[in-house]
Structure formats: structure tokens, C-alpha cells
Write an enzyme that holds these catalytic residues in place. Structure first.
Site, mmCIF file in Angstrom:
data_model
loop_
_atom_site.group_PDB
_atom_site.id
_atom_site.type_symbol
_atom_site.label_atom_id
_atom_site.label_comp_id
_atom_site.label_asym_id
_atom_site.label_seq_id
_atom_site.Cartn_x
_atom_site.Cartn_y
_atom_site.Cartn_z
ATOM 1 N N LYS A 1 0.865 -1.184 0.000
ATOM 2 C CA LYS A 1 0.000 0.000 0.000
ATOM 3 C C LYS A 1 0.897 1.228 0.000
ATOM 4 C CE LYS A 1 -3.990 0.854 1.013
ATOM 5 N NZ LYS A 1 -5.102 1.009 0.056
ATOM 6 N N HIS B 1 -10.601 -6.710 -2.735
ATOM 7 C CA HIS B 1 -10.139 -5.628 -1.876
ATOM 8 C C HIS B 1 -10.462 -5.973 -0.424
ATOM 9 C CE1 HIS B 1 -11.582 -1.983 0.307
ATOM 10 N NE2 HIS B 1 -10.407 -1.521 -0.055
#
Lengths: 434, 434
Positions: free
Chosen positions: A204, A332
Site C-alpha cells: 500500500k 479488496h
């Protein structure tokens, strides 16, 4: 055998909880010491109980509370009718409700996900079959997940905040350590893969300037070699030129590049320039946005999320759309516990074209709310539950404790910007930064 | 409660049947005195029996026969795995298998439809729920159908061929009479609507030159008024110019125009020129063909058919695609009996966006193969079965008789061209005629 109708919904219990979450960084700011989830429990007239878990948000909890008045008395098998009634009462979510917000706060999709999963848990228990069998049955015994790396400050989250547990070791220690540069990211990756056996890695990003984050990807490649696929998510924070420049540099090492830029139009430009597949959970986030995504070629892979796409059955439809239009599919995740994980695993086992290991924040959580405690990963995968329904049961002592956390922590919705400002006064979320 | 696995497939019975079919005309020629269907029966290790009905075709029967070797022993709940195994053994249908042929002869979609519906009949019986509840539950108690008018020669079909039953009356008499001009079409429409209560009307065209068929539509409008929606299907037999010319003329009176021309590219041209929505079951007939349909805007409405799209669950996915891309949805039909009708009704009751009354040839059939005989229509609609599974049971005496018909009639697949040549020697099917 059954009555022609029912089981019917007798009670609905909505419990907001707060779970310990370390100080993870992302484009929206900083994770608070607690992440919020809402636990839904539906009890039927024949006393079958079904559960579900969704992202916590007081507005959604209030809407769920309001939905009791028309859901109580309904047959849990009548999922289409339940959806119709929810749409009738709450209206269809506007895609703009997703908008510039760094995460999804649409009401209807969350509510329907919560109610549908709990009803399917009940249906599964009523007929003695796992939820995966209500989705056509499993195509794999284990569902693979990807290591999900975060830049982070030192700290364990929860009451400890930015402090750590001194006698922790292994991943427990590693997930409390800071990761603010490429070498710390590599150390984090080694620790998480050693613990969970993940066979692919996602970072991320959207935290530091692009050069540092791209360097982290190359450091991961050097440390893990070409056999471990790498993904990178700049969190839609880059400009188109930045995405193309660094995207080209990373072409040799990325399995996919997730949301490098904000908006379908920008994604389409980047996609034309790069050979690396583009994935999204920020630019195409609803069925309403799919036609334009297809028309302009905005992305290659949809990162679905049953919490945001309106449940498990809607996710099956999404999978069919992705297959029809030759789009890849993966999942996700947000910070979550074992109820959401179980639902993801049932869904992931039923979809033929689930070609990428799924995202999960689960290793970053230490709490659990299901009987038996934390779900085990083997070689990065989770075994598909074979017990009826979701195959996980609510630990009511843990539920009470985590609800007390919710009351104590005072949070009512996620706001990573405010958390970041506590550390960096004046910090502002920007939808595009570099 | 159930074992973790099963019920498992113990026996598969494949019975080709021939059902009496009147001499109906279409672009491909003439219906034979018998229409072929195949009845599949699956029996499980715990002796639950499930049934299904698909269009009859010896090649597909042979493939179904071959599928026994890998289907026997499989768990009926594992529909995804069953599909995977069928694809593995038969390969994916090529869209070109549909090709220029006037009807669908693709193997895999038919086989999977047959197996899936029979398995879902079993699942429904095993859990005590109607099939509609396996599709999320019903959104309507009755599913509306449209009157399906045909140009036809005089005759009852079957052994009577071009002869009629002299003491028939009402619709029984009307469906044996010829309909070869607008006034006979209007009489046919009055009789079928009087008997079944249909609230919309479709004319199958592609038989006579366009002027006569368009005149029939205007005659219907005059006879029934604006409150009964009209649809017209030239069976993809028109040239683009013809479709635009007559399409414009019919704009004030048509609910939709079905397959006026052949091929998506031609449909897109006609669609741009007309305000009337275009429907298709000939130009977009598979998931593989949908991306181009969407890209070029080939049609407004997909006429789905669970026999051709790979079953009920695939049809739900198709419905989701249609909703996502703002396409309408209704259902196509061939000559069929009550097992197919029941499956269509369960599916039609579960789809939110089933906005058009469905097609059915059912009024043209007189045979039946289910216990209790012919299914009743009320105000053009069929009540959604509430019994477990499909809610219809095989009449084994009727099955034996209709199988004997199959043996006696000597037909092995549908070929309307050959039938037409018996009446009009030298007649040739043309894919585009006017």
C-alpha cells in the site's frame, strides 16, 4: 422438511465494535488506534442465528437500525425481495456517494451486504450446507491471499497507540515495528510471509514521494525474486505523468498496478501507456460505473469487495461481468475480523475466475470475535469452511469486549485525516498529491 | 440434516421425445409435425429425482449420454464443479457454432442447462424450497407471457399433419386453422388471447414479403388498440434498408422490434435509425457476443433463454449484465412442454428487471409430460410453483408415449428447411431474404 415460507427474521442485533489497529499509513492519512466494524446478528422465528460483519460507520448503523422495522418478519430465503424493500426504503446509492472520499461510505451496499450474508448464514445452517454451496459450490479447497504491506509508524494500536509490546516476537513483534523506508518494508514482508506463507505481496503506497515507494518495490523484488508476484497501490494519489513514468520503470516487476491515478479517464490514459495490468477498487466501485470503465478501457482487474458491491450474490454477478468483458477479478479488503474473512473465503472459492490472490488486512488485526479465535493461514491460504453457513460462530464475550472498546474509543466513523493531524498538525488529505 | 456432501448423482436418464407441433412457418421454413425435446432425469443416491427439458437434437443427446461417465457420483450442490467438468470434457462452445443456423445447436450450453435445472430440482426437493428460492426468491407471484402468433398452414401437426380435428373448438380449433394473411393473423390473435388472457402480442414474421407482415401488425393494432403492446420478429431476414423503412412505419405501434436484420453490425445501423427498441435472440446469443453488442450498440433488449445461455444461474448473470448496461431483458422460447415452462417461470419470478412479458410456444403444443397435464394461464400469466424444486413431476406414461412418438417419427434434429421442401419443392433457407 421446511414450511413453505421461512425461516423468518425475528430479531436483528446491530453491534458496533472497535478493534485494535496499528498506525498504518495510506493516502488518506493514518489508521486510528481502533478500526470500526459493525456486527449484525439475525435470529429467526425458529431460533437460527446468522451473522455478518461490515465496516463500521454510525450513519450506516443508524440506517441498519431503521431497517429493522421492515425486515422483521421477512423470510430469509427471499433475498431478492429483501433487496427490493431495502432499495425502496433507502433509495439506490449514488455513485457520487463514493466520490472523492478515500473509502466507501455508501449505505445501501453495506446494508444489503450485512443482511444478505447473515441471511445466507441462516440458510446454510437451515439446510446444512456451507455458504459456498449456496453460490454453486466450491472450486477450490483453499483460497489464496496476498501479503498486504503497509508503511507504518511504530506502535501496536489500541491502548498502546504508538507503543509496542516488549515481549512480542515473530510477526507479533514485526507488525508493531515502524516501516518507513524500503529496507523496513522488506523486513515487514519477510516477517509476514514467514508467519502466513503468502505467495504474493502487495504494498500500500500513496504515503511517501513516488521514488521511495518504487524503490521499496525493487527492494522487495531483490529480496523475494521473480517467483513472488508483486502488486503496488499508490492509492490514486499520482498524476498521470507520474504513473506512466514510474509505471514503466516497474513494468518488469509488477503483477499489477492498483489505482495509480484517480478517476476512470486518468486510468484509461495510464493503461494505454503501460503493459502492466491496472487494478482498481477506487475508480470503478459500483455496477453503475462499469459501462464507462468498459467503454474507455479504464482498467484490467476489478478488486471486488462484497461489502461494497452489495453482497455475495452481487459479487457473483460482478464476476460474470468481469469474465464476459475479459476483466480480471480479485478482492479488496479493509481492516476486518474473521466473519468478513469467512465470507470472502466462501465467495473466493465459488468464483471460477478468481485468478489473483485476494487482499486482506487480517494479519494486522489481533482481536477476534469468532469462537476458536484467529483463523489460520497455511501457505498464504485459508481453508474453505465446511460447516453449515459461514462456518464461524460469534464469541459473545469477545463481542461485548469489542463493543466496550467502541464505546470507550469514541470513534464513530473512519477518519484517517484527523488521526494523521494528531501526529502531523496541519496535514491535509489531497486526492492527488504527486 | 444433510451429510456434508451430496446428494450425489446415481443415475442419469436421457429420453428424447417428439411432441405434436402444428405446421408453423418461420424464416427457416416449416415446423415438422413433431418438435423434438429431450427429457433429462437425474436420480441421486438418496433417491431424489430431478428433471429438465431441453430442445431435442441427437448430437446433444449423445453428448449428454457421454457426460454420464463423469457426472455420476458428483454432488448436485456442486454446480460450479459440474460446469467445470463439462467444460473440461466438451470444451467451450464456439460462438460460430450458433452461426448462420436458424436455431441454436451449441452443445455445452444445452447440456449444462439440462444438468443444472435437474440438479436444482433435486436441491429444491432436498431442502423443501421451490427453485425460485435458490435464485434469491420470487419478486412476483405470476410471470406474464406474451401471445406468440405464427403464420401457419392449416393443420394440427402430429399424425394429422396438415389435417385438423373436426370437432375441436375454441383455441383448439383456432390453432389448427391456417393463418396466411393479416385477417387470419388477427383471428388467431383473438382466439389465443381469449383462451390464455395474454396482455401483449408478438408476431413471428420472416415468412411473407415485408408489406404483408407489416400490414398484419397494423391490423392487430386496429383490432386490439394501443393498450396491448405489439412485438414483431422478422427472424433476421430483412436487409438493413428494409428494416429501417418498415421499422419507421411501425414506430408508432411496436413495443419492440426483434431481430429485424442479421448480425450485430446491421442491428446497430438499424437501431440508430429507429426509436423503437430492438430485441434479439439471434444476433447476440452468448456471453462472448455481449462485449461487441455493447460496444457498437447492437440492441436494446436481450431475449434470454436458459437453454441457450447455460442454465438458470447463468441467466441471472445475464440479467445483471443487462441491468448494468441498461439493456432490457425478456425470454425467448421454442416449442416446449411444462418442464421448460416451469423453469422459465421460476427464473422469470426471480429477476428484478424482467420488464417484458416472456415469449412462449406453449399454447401451440397439446402434449404434456407432467403430472396433472397442461399448465394453466390466467390473464396471460403462469403462477410461480410453490412446491419444492421445479414443482412439476414427470408423467411416466406420457414420457413413454412421447418417446414412442420420437422413435416413430424418425426425426433426429430440427430441420425446418426439409419440412418446407416437402410442401414447396426446391425451397431454400436464405439468411437474408428481403
Amino acid at each position: 422438511m421446511f414450511k413453505k415460507q421461512g425461516p423468518r427474521i425475528k430479531e436483528i442485533h446491530i453491534t458496533p465494535i472497535a478493534i485494535v489497529d496499528p498506525p498504518l499509513l495510506n493516502a488518506a492519512g493514518l489508521h486510528a488506534p481502533y478500526a470500526l466494524r459493525t456486527i449484525l446478528e439475525i435470529v429467526t422465528d425458529d431460533n437460527i442465528s446468522g451473522i455478518s460483519e461490515i465496516p463500521g460507520n454510525r450513519d450506516i448503523d443508524i440506517a441498519l437500525e431503521a431497517s429493522k422495522s421492515f425486515l422483521i418478519g421477512m423470510d430469509v430465503f427471499q433475498l431478492n425481495e429483501i433487496q427490493r424493500v431495502l432499495v425502496q426504503n433507502f433509495g439506490v446509492d449514488k455513485t457520487t456517494d463514493r466520490g472523492e472520499s478515500p473509502w466507501d461510505q455508501r449505505k445501501l451496499v453495506h446494508i444489503f451486504s450485512a443482511v444478505e450474508v447473515a441471511c445466507m448464514d441462516i440458510i446454510g445452517k437451515a439446510i446444512g450446507k456451507p455458504i459456498v454451496d449456496l453460490l454453486g459450490g466450491k472450486l477450490r479447497d483453499r483460497v489464496p491471499f496476498s501479503a498486504y504491506l503497509f508503511y507504518k509508524y511504530e506502535g501496536a494500536g489500541g491502548e498502546l497507540g504508538f507503543n509496542t509490546v516488549s515481549n512480542a516476537n515473530g510477526w507479533d513483534a514485526a507488525r508493531q515495528r515502524s516501516a518507513l523506508n524500503p529496507s523496513e518494508i522488506v523486513e515487514q514482508a519477510k516477517a509476514i510471509c514467514a508467519e502466513f506463507g503468502f505467495q504474493s505481496i502487495k504494498l500500500k503506497g500513496g504515503v511517501f514521494e513516488p521514488r521511495q515507494e518504487v524503490d521499496a518495490l525493487f527492494a522487495l523484488r531483490e529480496a523475494f525474486g521473480a517467483s513472488i508476484p508483486l502488486r503496488f497501490d499508490p492509492n490514486a494519489l499520482w498524476q498521470v505523468d507520474t504513473a506512466i513514468k514510474y509505471g514503466k520503470e516497474m513494468e518488469p516487476i509488477l503483477e499489477y498496478l492498483e489505482d495509480p491515478v484517480r478517476g476512470q479517464a486518468n486510468m484509461a490514459v495510464v493503461r494505454k501507456a503501460l503493459s502492466t495490468p491496472l487494478a482498481t477498487n477506487m475508480c470503478t466501485t459500483s455496477f453503475e460505473e462499469i459501462p464507462n470503465s468498459i467503454a474507455i478501457g479504464a482498467e484490467d482487474i476489478i478488486l471486488s469487495d462484497h461489502h461494497f458491491w452489495g453482497g455475495l450474490r452481487a459479487s457473483i454477478t460482478l464476476a460474470g461481468i468481469c469474465k464476459t468483458f475479459s476483466r480480471g477479478l480479485s478482492m479488496h479488503s479493509n481492516s476486518h475480523l474473521g466473519i468478513s474473512l469467512a465470507a470472502m473465503v466462501h465467495l473466493g472459492a465459488a468464483i471460477p475466475e478468481m485468478t489473483y490472490a485476494l487482499d486482506t488486512h487480517y494479519p494486522w488485526q489481533s482481536d477476534e470475535i469468532i469462537v476458536g479465535g484467529r483463523i489460520k493461514f497455511e501457505e498464504g491460504s485459508v481453508l474453505v469452511p465446511t460447516e453449515p453457513g459461514l462456518g464461524v460462530e460469534l464469541d459473545r464475550i469477545a463481542l461485548a469486549k469489542l463493543h466496550q472498546n467502541y464505546i470507550n474509543c469514541g470513534l464513530t466513523k473512519r477518519n484517517d485525516e484527523i488521526e494523521m493531524q494528531k501526529v502531523n498538525p496541519g496535514w491535509k488529505f489531497q486526492s492527488v498529491r504527486w
